[in-house]
Design an enzyme around this catalytic site. Structure first.
Site, mmCIF file in Angstrom:
data_model
loop_
_atom_site.group_PDB
_atom_site.id
_atom_site.type_symbol
_atom_site.label_atom_id
_atom_site.label_comp_id
_atom_site.label_asym_id
_atom_site.label_seq_id
_atom_site.Cartn_x
_atom_site.Cartn_y
_atom_site.Cartn_z
ATOM 1 N N TRP A 225 -32.878 -22.039 17.538
ATOM 2 C CA TRP A 225 -32.324 -23.360 17.298
ATOM 3 C C TRP A 225 -33.121 -24.485 17.938
ATOM 4 O O TRP A 225 -32.938 -25.661 17.609
ATOM 5 C CB TRP A 225 -30.892 -23.428 17.826
ATOM 6 C CG TRP A 225 -30.752 -22.882 19.218
ATOM 7 C CD1 TRP A 225 -30.315 -21.635 19.565
ATOM 8 C CD2 TRP A 225 -31.091 -23.532 20.452
ATOM 9 N NE1 TRP A 225 -30.365 -21.475 20.937
ATOM 10 C CE2 TRP A 225 -30.841 -22.624 21.502
ATOM 11 C CE3 TRP A 225 -31.584 -24.798 20.781
ATOM 12 C CZ2 TRP A 225 -31.055 -22.937 22.850
ATOM 13 C CZ3 TRP A 225 -31.816 -25.114 22.119
ATOM 14 C CH2 TRP A 225 -31.545 -24.184 23.125
ATOM 15 N N LYS B 199 -33.319 -15.811 8.636
ATOM 16 C CA LYS B 199 -32.077 -15.692 9.403
ATOM 17 C C LYS B 199 -32.202 -16.692 10.543
ATOM 18 O O LYS B 199 -32.892 -16.443 11.525
ATOM 19 C CB LYS B 199 -31.896 -14.263 9.938
ATOM 20 C CG LYS B 199 -30.513 -14.010 10.573
ATOM 21 C CD LYS B 199 -30.395 -14.621 11.943
ATOM 22 C CE LYS B 199 -29.034 -14.398 12.576
ATOM 23 N NZ LYS B 199 -28.627 -15.523 13.448
ATOM 24 N N HIS B 200 -31.578 -17.845 10.377
ATOM 25 C CA HIS B 200 -31.702 -18.888 11.396
ATOM 26 C C HIS B 200 -30.605 -18.721 12.442
ATOM 27 O O HIS B 200 -29.656 -17.953 12.270
ATOM 28 C CB HIS B 200 -31.612 -20.266 10.744
ATOM 29 C CG HIS B 200 -32.511 -21.288 11.381
ATOM 30 N ND1 HIS B 200 -32.788 -21.295 12.735
ATOM 31 C CD2 HIS B 200 -33.200 -22.346 10.851
ATOM 32 C CE1 HIS B 200 -33.602 -22.291 13.005
ATOM 33 N NE2 HIS B 200 -33.870 -22.940 11.888
ATOM 34 N N GLU C 272 -42.610 -14.199 19.278
ATOM 35 C CA GLU C 272 -42.844 -15.271 20.249
ATOM 36 C C GLU C 272 -41.561 -15.418 21.037
ATOM 37 O O GLU C 272 -40.542 -15.874 20.525
ATOM 38 C CB GLU C 272 -43.210 -16.577 19.534
ATOM 39 C CG GLU C 272 -43.771 -17.630 20.491
ATOM 40 C CD GLU C 272 -42.752 -18.674 20.895
ATOM 41 O OE1 GLU C 272 -42.194 -18.536 22.012
ATOM 42 O OE2 GLU C 272 -42.514 -19.607 20.123
ATOM 43 N N CYS D 264 -39.907 -23.067 24.879
ATOM 44 C CA CYS D 264 -40.583 -21.923 25.496
ATOM 45 C C CYS D 264 -41.897 -22.338 26.129
ATOM 46 O O CYS D 264 -42.325 -21.755 27.123
ATOM 47 C CB CYS D 264 -40.827 -20.829 24.451
ATOM 48 S SG CYS D 264 -39.320 -20.108 23.790
#
Length: 461
Positions: A136, A160-161, A234, A268
């Site tokens: 998200w 697939k969010h 990732e 990240c």
């Protein structure tokens, strides 16, 4: 987690969605497989025209989709606009360059003769439907940096969010459809995380890419390994930001603030651990803390807001626990550190010093606007602290000493080393990490080839 838009600035649930059932998932898998059979034969010119059209539509939708992203996950609306613009740029980059990046390659003539062949060609062929499990925090960019190269390579995508950004997920499917891509080229699956395993096991799905948490990465990698399917992961990051005595301290401190709080600190590749040479530690700490204190926290829809709410109540709770654990163990709070009163999932920009290896925040990723300061006696200790993490996504170093530049570039355990600047992704450069930050690369020529069948075509005399 329900599939729903919940405004993190207020905590209000705005819209909910039913998860797709087995019949609808099956229909979409069938459609993906059938579409791939024909889409794979389209030319690069055809694909690039479609992708350029999608980029143009995205530019037209910039303001509306920015407001959707801000409503769903809380990033300042100015940053959401920039994210949408970056996605359009990446689409055009791949539309312009994919044919060259995936052009047939002919090995050295002497090697061809030595093999006994008249001709040898290496070709990059698409794999098929690729499942993308996306997070998200950059709800548009994370998807586009997969979708643009995958579609240009001739693959089709199944998204697939994250369950808290359903409107963004549905927008992406609609965007590609409006651009002229056949319906099955890019489909959004409104499903919970529990449905991912079965879809990944389906023979029609040929590969998967995931950006997200370490546990999610382990789950996808485990299933993909069992099924012998290609994956790119990732995962998290706890990036070091090293400041040496030769650095421009004013600039290093100014950029450090942005590097830590971009996207409300939920990135990240945000710098999280600030490792400063002892000779300039006090001066940097003063400048950096002042910059963090001066940030405007508020409604992410307001233009002047620099830090909005965290995306979820659980995310704020997790961040608080890391800070509280560090303080109990002796860390000093230089600013922030306390949850504000009022609605929404806000947390103030926070700086902690006196961190040691036993604190959770030293080992775990702080996903929010919390920075940790470390004092390094010399270059060797700076490298040691920087590498003392299970993660290895990117890194930042500030120095004007060329010998130090070479040393950091050689010894930092990360997928990127950014010198005298902050980590950023760009379509032209490979992006990814090592250690528990994952494997494989996105973006650049490396990224587009990740989901290709690299085929040797040998032709005898």
């Amino acid at each position: 987690m329900p599939i729903a838009t919940v405004n993190p600035a207020t905590g209000e649930t705005l819209k909910t969605y039913e998860a797709m059932g087995e019949e609808e998932i099956e229909r979409r898998l069938q459609l993906a497989e059938a579409t791939f059979r024909t889409y794979r034969t389209t030319s690069f010119d055809e694909r690039s025209a479609l992708l350029r059209r999608a980029a143009g539509l995205l530019d037209e939708d910039n303001e509306s989709i920015a407001q959707v992203m801000t409503t769903e996950m809380g990033k300042p609306v100015k940053q959401a606009r920039a994210e949408a613009a970056k996605c359009a740029k990446a689409m055009r980059w791949y539309a312009d360059r994919a044919a060259g990046l995936l052009a047939d390659e002919e090995p050295d003539a002497s090697d061809v003769r030595d093999s006994g062949a008249k001709r040898v060609v290496v070709r990059y062929r698409p794999l098929g439907p690729v499942l993308a499990v996306m997070p998200w925090n950059f709800p548009l960019w994370q998807v586009v940096r997969f979708a643009a190269p995958a579609l240009m390579a001739g693959n089709v995508g199944l998204l697939k969010h994250a369950s808290n950004v359903p409107q963004t997920a549905l927008y992406l499917e609609d965007l590609f459809h409006r651009a002229g891509f056949t319906e099955g080229c890019f489909q959004t699956l409104l499903i919970g995380s529990g449905a991912v395993d079965e879809i990944l096991r389906d023979d029609r799905v040929k590969a998967a890419t995931l950006t997200g948490s370490e546990p999610a990465g382990r789950a996808v990698a485990s299933t993909a390994g069992e099924m012998i399917k290609k994956t790119v992961l990732e995962l998290g990051g706890s990036d070091p930001y090293v400041v040496m005595p030769s650095a421009d301290l004013d600039r290093a401190a100014e950029v450090a603030v942005t590097a830590r709080v971009q996207n409300n600190g939920q990135s990240c590749i945000a710098a999280k651990r600030f490792i400063v040479h002892t000779d300039v530690y006090d001066a940097f700490a003063e400048r950096f803390t002042a910059g963090m204190k001066a940030l405007k926290v508020g409604d992410p829809m307001e233009e002047e807001t620099e830090v909005g709410p965290l995306a979820s109540e659980q995310g704020r709770r997790d961040l608080e626990e890391l800070v509280d654990d560090a303080v109990r163990a002796g860390a000093e709070v230089l600013c922030g550190g306390e949850r504000p009163e009022g609605p929404g999932w806000y947390y103030p920009p926070t700086v902690l010093s006196g961190i040691d290896r036993e604190m959770r925040i030293h080992r775990e990723e702080a996903f929010g606007p919390v920075a940790t300061l470390y004092r390094a006696a010399d270059l060797d200790e700076a490298v040691l602290i920087a590498n003392d993490t299970p993660f290895g996504l990117s890194s930042n170093v500030w120095t004007r000493d060329e010998a130090e530049v070479d040393r950091f570039a050689r010894d930092l355990e990360a997928g990127g080393v950014f010198l005298n600047g902050m980590t950023a992704s760009h379509p032209a450069f490979p992006f990814g990490g090592v250690k528990r930050s994952g494997y494989g690369r996105e973006l650049s020529g490396h990224g587009i080839r990740e989901f290709c069948n690299i085929t040797t075509v040998w032709q005898g005399a």
